[in-house]
Each structure stands twice: as C-alpha cells, then as structure tokens.
Design an enzyme around this catalytic site. Sequence first.
Site, PDB file in Angstrom:
ATOM      1  N   GLU A 141      35.039  -7.825 -54.435  1.00 39.94           N
ATOM      2  CA  GLU A 141      36.485  -8.071 -54.391  1.00 39.94           C
ATOM      3  C   GLU A 141      36.790  -9.378 -53.657  1.00 39.94           C
ATOM      4  O   GLU A 141      37.727  -9.461 -52.857  1.00 39.94           O
ATOM      5  CB  GLU A 141      37.212  -6.914 -53.700  1.00 39.94           C
ATOM      6  CG  GLU A 141      36.939  -5.546 -54.308  1.00 39.94           C
ATOM      7  CD  GLU A 141      37.701  -4.411 -53.625  1.00 39.94           C
ATOM      8  OE1 GLU A 141      38.686  -4.701 -52.900  1.00 39.94           O
ATOM      9  OE2 GLU A 141      37.327  -3.247 -53.820  1.00 39.94           O
ATOM     10  N   GLU A 172      35.406   2.859 -49.599  1.00 46.79           N
ATOM     11  CA  GLU A 172      35.882   2.787 -48.218  1.00 46.79           C
ATOM     12  C   GLU A 172      35.861   4.143 -47.505  1.00 46.79           C
ATOM     13  O   GLU A 172      36.876   4.595 -46.980  1.00 46.79           O
ATOM     14  CB  GLU A 172      37.284   2.178 -48.182  1.00 46.79           C
ATOM     15  CG  GLU A 172      37.306   0.742 -48.681  1.00 46.79           C
ATOM     16  CD  GLU A 172      38.683   0.089 -48.593  1.00 46.79           C
ATOM     17  OE1 GLU A 172      39.599   0.699 -48.013  1.00 46.79           O
ATOM     18  OE2 GLU A 172      38.838  -1.018 -49.116  1.00 46.79           O
TER      19      GLU A 172
END
Length: 423
Positions: free
Chosen positions: A292, A175
């Site tokens: 995820e 991220e």
Amino acid sequence: MDTSNDTKTLRQVASSLCKSVDIGTAVLPRPLFAIPKDEESIPNATVECHHEESSGQETKLNKYAEIVSTEFNSIVIEHHLKWGPLCHTLPGPINESTPSTRLGRYDFAHCDAMVDWALSKGMKVKGHVLCWHVTTPEYVEKLSGDQVREELKRHIFTTMGHFRGRIKMWDVVNESLAPDGSLAENIFYRKMGPSYIEECFRWAHEADPTAFLIYNDNKVEGMNGPNKEKADGFYNLLKGLVNKSVPIHGAGMQAHFNAGGTNDRQRVPTPLQVKNQIKRIGELGLKVNISEMDVRISKLDASAEVKTLAQNQIYHDIIAAALTEQAFDGIWLWGFTDRHTWVKSFYYDDSPLIFDENYERKPSYFAVRDALSTLAIGGTVGGNVKLQQDNESSEPWGHEWMPKQEMAKDNEISGDSRPDWEQ
C-alpha cells in the site's frame, strides 16, 4: 534519475524484468468509470458507478482509467471489497435509502465492474480484504462469539466464492497487530480468541484451494529499525502460522511512509532494514510484497526541493532494495494520483503519490521506474543503494532530509486496535 523523453511505462518496464513482479495500484470506481469530460469535476468520493455509453464503439477511457491500464499490470480495490462496504455502507443498485442490517445482503456491483474491467485489460486483481476489524459492520459487535465465527466464515466463503476464477490472490487478514507487536484486542480477538487468524486462512483455503493467501499489516517494514517490536511481531506471527502448516503464501508490508516522522512510530526505515525484513520472511517460504505504498512529505520541515528529494529517495531506494530479495514479488501503490488519495481524507493535505493532481508524472514516478529498471537488462541490481551497513559512512541513508530523531510518546498500548491514523 532518468527523466528524459523515454516514454516507457511502469507496466512495460515490469514486463522486461528478469522475474515476474506485480506493479499495482489501488483504484476507486467513481474516477475509474467517470465520463472523460466530467472527470475533472469529480471529487474523491465513492458514489454511483457508471459507464460511458459508446454506441457500440470502444469506450473512450478517461485519464484515470487510461493511466491505470497503461502503467500498471495489477489493481487492488481500495475500499469497496471490504466487508462493511459490501454489505452495508456502499450499496450500488440496492436502494441506498434503506441500508440493510442483514449480514447476508451483498452488493457486488461496484467490485464486479472494477474486476471485470481490469481482467479485460489483461491485469491481475488482488482481493482486499476478507478480515479487518475496522471495516466490519458495526452490528457484528452485538453477536456472540459463535455467531461472529459463523458470520465471518460465511463472509469469506461468499466473497471468495463470488470472485473465484477472477480474483486469485487475497489479503485474508489485515492489521491484527498492536504497536508493540502483540495481537490487537479487536472484535475478532475478543469474540473468537487469537486463533481467528489461523481460522480465516483455513476457511479461505477451503473456499478457494487455488488462491494465493496473504497476511497484511502496517509499520512492519524494517527489521531492527523503527517499530522494531511490531516488525518482530509480524515476523513471529508469520512464523507461527507457517509452523502450524496454515495455508499462507505471502506477506504484505503496507509502506505508508511519512518523510517528516521524528520518532520510532513514524520514521521511515532504511533500505537495508527493509531488505533484511523481506529476507527473513522469505526464509519462512513466503513471498513478500509492498502492499500500500505512498510517501507523505507535507510534515517535513524543509524546502520544496528537499521534500521532492526525500520522496524520490524513499520510493526509489526502498523498492530497489526490496527487489534484491528473491522472495519479493510486487509493489502496490495506494493510489497513483494526488487527485485521489486517502491521505487527504484520513490525515491532511499532502501529495504522496507519483502522478500530480493533473495526472502528470512527478519526479517520484521516475524514481519508481528507475527502481524497477534495476532488474531489467542493463540495470544494476540494488540500484547502487547502500545495502551492507546503515552506518558504513558518516552520512547515513536519508541524511539530506531525515528529521532529527525524538523519543516516542508513551502511547504504545498493548492490544491497541485503533487504525493507524487514529493513533
């Protein structure tokens, strides 16, 4: 969707596919090692890790552990392998009443137990994650740029060195992108500059030259779809690393989906948009995984039946579309049971996974299994999902449940480094 008496597990289906595909789940130590009779009373917490004594006999698995070992061929440790938990916030044997501010203090007890357990079951382990600003110890903020560089490098070498030979694939950086596709102005960007991503991959490769190294991010799953700017930024970041001969081997697209999303920050991409994103990343020479996945449905303003339809369709069609691309090599769910999901702690009450709170298979389980089966003998590649054009009919993908699109609020700040649940 086949919900017959077929008892074949996800792991068994994956073993029968025409290519190697990881089917993994994120795991937590407390439910994994809970004494079977006590598991029902254990909250979704992460505290002392313990094993059942078995008087020399094989330890009886609790339901959580039994499902992990029979349904999945891979695991990823959900939280305990991140920098902050390893060094400060989640101690195992180290005295919990005296948290350390010394960056070199590592406590691998929880992670060692989970890794060794998975390997004993013939499972692969993915390391998550070496560099993520959100779970970096707070006191790193007080260091100079040179000190941050030194400590981050040491963290990568320490962690990968400890698990060398046991963990062979790693999410290296997580991220780093802001919603507009630019680099987020996080602690590493501010202290080290934009080269920190490249440096992390080079250090990781030096620490373990045999490891498979991955860049991981969220809301990047669809080319020319929702979050187009971030999806393009993801591709351009990967392309830049490849062009610099940085040792990177794969890309992870998180796929935390919200079926009730109404604007471009929240809407679910179409299967074709996901396929096209994987395709262009694969053309860079990288492998791609869904890293995820979970599917929230509580914010969808619809009946229970329609919510179930939406969840099933998202799981099935996105995975089936991804599997049509040669570069795609795995699906990792962020947990498997609604009893233990991060969504309830960070968002709201929901049921985003494929087993319910009582560890029973949900319809979404069969949606995932059917999607995997598209690459098995007798399967239909693509699972009859429309993958030519999103507008090829008057009824676009998701029309049965997809909310009417609204304009996103003007909050896509360049450089925003807040985690997704805070934006």
